[in-house]
Design a protein around this motif. Sequence first.
Motif, mmCIF file in Angstrom:
data_model
loop_
_atom_site.group_PDB
_atom_site.id
_atom_site.type_symbol
_atom_site.label_atom_id
_atom_site.label_comp_id
_atom_site.label_asym_id
_atom_site.label_seq_id
_atom_site.Cartn_x
_atom_site.Cartn_y
_atom_site.Cartn_z
ATOM 1 N N VAL A 28 40.736 3.081 -28.571
ATOM 2 C CA VAL A 28 40.373 4.349 -29.207
ATOM 3 C C VAL A 28 41.281 5.463 -28.687
ATOM 4 O O VAL A 28 41.724 5.447 -27.543
ATOM 5 N N ARG A 29 41.515 6.406 -29.543
ATOM 6 C CA ARG A 29 42.359 7.552 -29.237
ATOM 7 C C ARG A 29 41.480 8.771 -29.078
ATOM 8 O O ARG A 29 40.512 8.959 -29.814
ATOM 9 N N LEU A 30 41.809 9.605 -28.126
ATOM 10 C CA LEU A 30 41.109 10.860 -27.935
ATOM 11 C C LEU A 30 41.579 11.842 -28.998
ATOM 12 O O LEU A 30 42.779 12.037 -29.179
ATOM 13 N N THR A 31 40.654 12.432 -29.715
ATOM 14 C CA THR A 31 41.027 13.367 -30.780
ATOM 15 C C THR A 31 40.966 14.820 -30.333
ATOM 16 O O THR A 31 41.309 15.706 -31.099
ATOM 17 N N HIS A 32 40.545 15.050 -29.099
ATOM 18 C CA HIS A 32 40.518 16.407 -28.552
ATOM 19 C C HIS A 32 41.958 16.837 -28.269
ATOM 20 O O HIS A 32 42.797 16.010 -27.928
ATOM 21 N N TYR A 33 42.248 18.108 -28.388
ATOM 22 C CA TYR A 33 43.622 18.570 -28.224
ATOM 23 C C TYR A 33 44.094 18.564 -26.770
ATOM 24 O O TYR A 33 45.281 18.654 -26.497
ATOM 25 N N ARG A 34 43.173 18.436 -25.840
ATOM 26 C CA ARG A 34 43.499 18.345 -24.421
ATOM 27 C C ARG A 34 42.949 17.033 -23.880
ATOM 28 O O ARG A 34 42.108 16.401 -24.489
ATOM 29 N N GLY A 35 43.396 16.639 -22.721
ATOM 30 C CA GLY A 35 42.818 15.470 -22.080
ATOM 31 C C GLY A 35 41.385 15.763 -21.652
ATOM 32 O O GLY A 35 40.937 16.911 -21.647
ATOM 33 N N VAL A 36 40.665 14.717 -21.302
ATOM 34 C CA VAL A 36 39.276 14.850 -20.869
ATOM 35 C C VAL A 36 39.135 14.158 -19.521
ATOM 36 O O VAL A 36 39.601 13.027 -19.334
ATOM 37 N N TRP A 37 38.493 14.822 -18.561
ATOM 38 C CA TRP A 37 38.200 14.196 -17.276
ATOM 39 C C TRP A 37 37.132 13.125 -17.497
ATOM 40 O O TRP A 37 36.228 13.301 -18.315
ATOM 41 N N LEU A 38 37.238 12.027 -16.784
ATOM 42 C CA LEU A 38 36.282 10.935 -16.978
ATOM 43 C C LEU A 38 34.848 11.378 -16.735
ATOM 44 O O LEU A 38 33.922 10.899 -17.387
ATOM 45 N N SER A 39 34.645 12.315 -15.831
ATOM 46 C CA SER A 39 33.285 12.792 -15.554
ATOM 47 C C SER A 39 32.698 13.559 -16.740
ATOM 48 O O SER A 39 31.483 13.768 -16.799
ATOM 49 N N GLN A 40 33.528 13.952 -17.703
ATOM 50 C CA GLN A 40 33.040 14.646 -18.894
ATOM 51 C C GLN A 40 32.606 13.675 -20.000
ATOM 52 O O GLN A 40 31.952 14.084 -20.952
ATOM 53 N N LEU A 41 33.003 12.413 -19.880
ATOM 54 C CA LEU A 41 32.663 11.427 -20.912
ATOM 55 C C LEU A 41 31.187 11.052 -20.840
ATOM 56 O O LEU A 41 30.600 10.963 -19.768
ATOM 57 N N ARG A 42 30.601 10.839 -21.985
ATOM 58 C CA ARG A 42 29.225 10.363 -22.093
ATOM 59 C C ARG A 42 29.284 8.923 -22.595
ATOM 60 O O ARG A 42 30.277 8.506 -23.186
ATOM 61 N N PRO A 43 28.236 8.140 -22.386
ATOM 62 C CA PRO A 43 28.298 6.732 -22.795
ATOM 63 C C PRO A 43 28.689 6.555 -24.265
ATOM 64 O O PRO A 43 28.152 7.219 -25.142
ATOM 65 N N ALA A 44 29.645 5.677 -24.469
ATOM 66 C CA ALA A 44 30.110 5.362 -25.820
ATOM 67 C C ALA A 44 29.200 4.307 -26.434
ATOM 68 O O ALA A 44 28.534 3.553 -25.730
ATOM 69 N N THR A 45 29.178 4.271 -27.748
ATOM 70 C CA THR A 45 28.510 3.182 -28.464
ATOM 71 C C THR A 45 29.501 2.609 -29.467
ATOM 72 O O THR A 45 30.359 3.326 -29.992
ATOM 73 N N VAL A 46 29.389 1.323 -29.689
ATOM 74 C CA VAL A 46 30.243 0.627 -30.644
ATOM 75 C C VAL A 46 29.332 -0.154 -31.579
ATOM 76 O O VAL A 46 28.400 -0.817 -31.132
ATOM 77 N N VAL A 47 29.600 -0.052 -32.879
ATOM 78 C CA VAL A 47 28.859 -0.816 -33.883
ATOM 79 C C VAL A 47 29.873 -1.640 -34.667
ATOM 80 O O VAL A 47 30.840 -1.091 -35.203
ATOM 81 N N VAL A 48 29.673 -2.957 -34.700
ATOM 82 C CA VAL A 48 30.555 -3.849 -35.447
ATOM 83 C C VAL A 48 29.701 -4.660 -36.405
ATOM 84 O O VAL A 48 28.781 -5.363 -35.986
ATOM 85 N N ASP A 49 29.993 -4.505 -37.684
ATOM 86 C CA ASP A 49 29.269 -5.228 -38.734
ATOM 87 C C ASP A 49 27.755 -5.049 -38.605
ATOM 88 O O ASP A 49 26.975 -5.976 -38.777
ATOM 89 N N GLY A 50 27.339 -3.836 -38.231
ATOM 90 C CA GLY A 50 25.925 -3.510 -38.120
ATOM 91 C C GLY A 50 25.291 -3.843 -36.778
ATOM 92 O O GLY A 50 24.155 -3.462 -36.519
ATOM 93 N N GLU A 51 25.999 -4.534 -35.899
ATOM 94 C CA GLU A 51 25.472 -4.873 -34.571
ATOM 95 C C GLU A 51 25.892 -3.792 -33.581
ATOM 96 O O GLU A 51 27.086 -3.536 -33.402
ATOM 97 N N LYS A 52 24.899 -3.167 -32.934
ATOM 98 C CA LYS A 52 25.175 -2.062 -32.014
ATOM 99 C C LYS A 52 25.315 -2.577 -30.587
ATOM 100 O O LYS A 52 24.501 -3.372 -30.127
ATOM 101 N N PHE A 53 26.351 -2.098 -29.901
ATOM 102 C CA PHE A 53 26.600 -2.444 -28.511
ATOM 103 C C PHE A 53 26.450 -1.173 -27.687
ATOM 104 O O PHE A 53 27.179 -0.202 -27.892
ATOM 105 N N GLY A 54 25.498 -1.188 -26.780
ATOM 106 C CA GLY A 54 25.188 -0.010 -25.985
ATOM 107 C C GLY A 54 25.983 0.068 -24.696
ATOM 108 O O GLY A 54 26.814 -0.789 -24.382
ATOM 109 N N LYS A 55 25.667 1.101 -23.922
ATOM 110 C CA LYS A 55 26.431 1.427 -22.723
ATOM 111 C C LYS A 55 26.484 0.321 -21.679
ATOM 112 O O LYS A 55 27.463 0.186 -20.958
ATOM 113 N N GLU A 56 25.450 -0.494 -21.595
ATOM 114 C CA GLU A 56 25.438 -1.546 -20.579
ATOM 115 C C GLU A 56 26.423 -2.674 -20.881
ATOM 116 O O GLU A 56 26.748 -3.476 -20.010
#
Length: 113
Positions: A28-56
């Motif tokens: 994935v590419r960051l779309t923000h115009y500046r970089g982001v510190w890792l401590s600013q990131l919140r848990p990502a979620t990924v959904v593939v073909d309707g199956e959701k993959f959570g933070k764990e």
Amino acid sequence: MLEQPNIQSRGFRNISENGRITGFQVPVRLTHYRGVWLSQLRPATVVVDGEKFGKELITWLIDGVTYAQAELKDYPDVQWSTLTPAILQIEKPGGLPLGIHDVEVEVKYSTSY
């Protein structure tokens, strides 16, 4: 070269460890115009073909270093650059079957201003 969409197709593939497919990865590419510190990131979620993959089930690979989502808050001095894709590694025994998949990625972050 980065592709325009935030989900990069180059690098989307299954992950193999010791001859076993243990999951898949989504660059994935960051779309923000500046970089982001890792401590600013919140848990990502990924959904593939309707199956959701959570933070764990998701780890981040940024500049060759792997981070669990729960420990991102512990890295206020590491930055994800707008020029470097992050690789979201999703744990899924057997990975994904060959073919075309419907992929959604949600990446949230806080801003310092």
